[in-house]
Design a protein around this motif. Sequence first.
Motif, short mmCIF file in Angstrom:
data_model
loop_
_atom_site.label_atom_id
_atom_site.label_comp_id
_atom_site.label_asym_id
_atom_site.label_seq_id
_atom_site.Cartn_x
_atom_site.Cartn_y
_atom_site.Cartn_z
N LEU A 120 32.82 36.21 21.85
CA LEU A 120 33.84 35.18 22.10
C LEU A 120 34.65 35.50 23.35
CD1 LEU A 120 35.18 34.49 18.48
CD2 LEU A 120 33.47 33.20 19.77
N LEU A 121 34.84 36.78 23.63
CA LEU A 121 35.59 37.17 24.84
C LEU A 121 34.79 36.95 26.11
CD1 LEU A 121 37.37 40.55 23.92
CD2 LEU A 121 38.49 38.38 24.45
N THR A 122 33.50 37.26 26.06
CA THR A 122 32.71 37.34 27.30
C THR A 122 31.56 36.34 27.40
OG1 THR A 122 31.13 38.93 26.36
CG2 THR A 122 33.14 39.83 27.36
N LYS A 153 32.79 40.67 31.81
CA LYS A 153 34.16 40.25 32.11
C LYS A 153 34.57 39.14 31.14
CE LYS A 153 35.22 42.36 36.15
NZ LYS A 153 36.52 43.01 36.44
N LEU A 154 35.84 38.84 31.13
CA LEU A 154 36.33 37.77 30.26
C LEU A 154 35.78 36.42 30.72
CD1 LEU A 154 40.12 38.72 29.92
CD2 LEU A 154 38.23 39.36 28.41
N ARG A 155 35.47 35.54 29.76
CA ARG A 155 35.12 34.17 30.10
C ARG A 155 36.31 33.53 30.81
NH1 ARG A 155 34.27 30.64 25.79
NH2 ARG A 155 35.39 32.01 24.36
N SER A 156 36.05 32.58 31.69
CA SER A 156 37.12 32.01 32.53
C SER A 156 38.22 31.39 31.68
CB SER A 156 36.54 30.98 33.49
OG SER A 156 35.84 29.96 32.79
N GLU A 157 37.85 30.70 30.57
CA GLU A 157 38.88 30.07 29.74
C GLU A 157 39.73 31.11 29.01
OE1 GLU A 157 34.92 29.03 27.58
OE2 GLU A 157 35.56 29.65 29.59
N VAL A 158 39.10 32.27 28.66
CA VAL A 158 39.87 33.36 28.03
C VAL A 158 40.82 33.97 29.06
CG1 VAL A 158 39.69 35.67 27.03
CG2 VAL A 158 38.09 33.87 26.31
N SER A 159 40.31 34.18 30.25
CA SER A 159 41.14 34.76 31.31
C SER A 159 42.36 33.88 31.60
CB SER A 159 40.29 34.94 32.58
OG SER A 159 41.03 35.53 33.60
N ARG A 160 42.16 32.58 31.62
CA ARG A 160 43.29 31.68 31.86
C ARG A 160 44.32 31.77 30.74
NH1 ARG A 160 39.21 28.12 33.59
NH2 ARG A 160 39.23 27.03 31.57
N VAL A 202 44.98 34.31 28.66
CA VAL A 202 45.71 35.59 28.52
C VAL A 202 46.44 35.98 29.80
CG1 VAL A 202 44.12 36.37 26.74
CG2 VAL A 202 43.71 37.06 29.11
N GLY A 203 46.07 35.39 30.92
CA GLY A 203 46.80 35.65 32.16
C GLY A 203 46.24 36.75 33.03
N PHE A 204 45.05 37.22 32.74
CA PHE A 204 44.41 38.26 33.58
C PHE A 204 42.93 38.31 33.27
CE2 PHE A 204 45.91 40.33 29.69
CZ PHE A 204 44.78 41.02 29.25
N ASP A 205 42.18 39.04 34.09
CA ASP A 205 40.78 39.32 33.82
C ASP A 205 40.64 40.83 33.66
OD1 ASP A 205 38.12 38.95 33.37
OD2 ASP A 205 37.58 38.60 35.48
N CYS A 206 39.66 41.26 32.92
CA CYS A 206 39.42 42.70 32.76
C CYS A 206 37.99 42.90 32.27
CB CYS A 206 40.42 43.32 31.78
SG CYS A 206 40.22 42.80 30.06
N LYS A 207 37.58 44.15 32.28
CA LYS A 207 36.28 44.49 31.73
C LYS A 207 36.37 44.60 30.22
CE LYS A 207 34.60 47.31 35.61
NZ LYS A 207 34.06 48.64 35.99
N VAL A 208 35.31 44.21 29.53
CA VAL A 208 35.19 44.47 28.10
C VAL A 208 34.16 45.59 27.94
CG1 VAL A 208 34.57 43.54 25.84
CG2 VAL A 208 35.75 42.09 27.51
#
Length: 469
Positions: A165-167, A217-224, A226-232
């Motif tokens: 779900l995150l990536t 990496k985070l899916r684009s909608e998840v990144s939006r 939570v306010g950041f991108d990061c590695k999973v």
Amino acid sequence: MDNRYYLAVDIGASSGRHILSHMENGKIILEEVYRFHNGMTEKDGHKIWDVDRLFEEILTGMKKCSEIGKMPYSIGIDTWAVDFVLLDNDDRKIMDAVAYRDDRTAGIDKKVYEVISEDELYARTGIQKQNFNTIYQLMAVKSQEPDAFEKAKSMLMIPDYLNFLLTGEKVQEYTNATTTQLVNPVTKDWDYELIDRLGYPKDIFGEIKNPGSEVGKLRSEVSRKVGFDCKVILPATHDTASAVMAVPTQKDDTLYISSGTWSLMGTELVSADCSSLSMEHNLTNEGGYDYRFRYLKNIMGLWMIQSVRKEIVPDMSFGQICELASKEQIKSIVDVNDNRFLAPLNMTEEVKRACAESGQQVPDSIAQIAAVIYNSLAECYASTVKEIEGLTHKNYEYIHIVGGGANAGYLNELTANETRKTVYAGPTEATAIGNIASQMIADGKLKDLKDARRCIFDSFEIKEYNPDL
């Protein structure tokens, strides 16, 4: 201070939390940023996990990181084992994530043993029998909901599903996969021949990856959101495997107890022991970090104390209960691994009944009941030490106790005296620390498992208990 943060999302059966970490002067620093409730719910006659709500809680905790200006470089998720989600060709859940305490596996073991005997299954996998192991849950699906296998295209363990779900990436992690009782301990891969014999669809079992691997990496909608991108990053996604990573030892031959609701007592092996003698003693060979095997026994643990506290002294702290118990002289002992203590209607009365039935003094206060439980656990630990030493042909000098139970000072003293071993207690946040250690090793912040354990020993309080001579 190193401003690179690592986020451990540690989800247990009753709660979850987000723990941020960074390195400061060579030490691991922890900060809890979010905590949330978890628990089984009833739906359509089954006990299930609301995994989609858990995902929303993960996102909420990640937003907290953004709000406090501490965005993680990477995130890792660990949970309990054996439970899973089946997805169809469009990556939609075919059914709810049924919980391991659900009764759908009642009697299902007999269907498995029509295909493979219990002895051969242990010799083949090294995993002890628990009726809730994934192998039995899948047989329940095959028997009770045969259409599900027709639709299923993926099987993801709970943390694997949350990572998806995150990536958007489907990755199956090794330590949790081994708890399915469908992994070959020699090849460290799915036992496809066994899977085929059982009639499970082979294509739902994906590539197994090791702790430290990057999911994505985070899916684009998840990144939006939570306010950041990061590695999973994959930690050891089975919570006990992460806790064992945090055992702060530099010795290869060490006993540990991951102490909480359950006490998981064991050692680490390079090769699994799948012998009939090992099976007779009910030890299991679960996968660990760096292909080490967690050769351990499940012991009832502090579930008994937690239950008694809830029943008769809910406002009393565990520390107070420990202190009261330490002043008692009652000598009664019960078998903590007796199934009668797994889910009794009333734990207090069950302990009293067990003492009465065996002709021992019946405890009549919280202090005496707790003393009986603590003494019984320590005696069980001592007998388990002898079993493990006999099976491994080794003598162990120390026992490391990690997890919340490391705070039980009186139990630690009893354990040292009963086992005649030095006990090192701590760290208490072992699962989150092991999760973080996997991420730091993946990032090169720590060199390897040995370096991580040295750093953990230097970073957290470790108490020493020596046996009375």
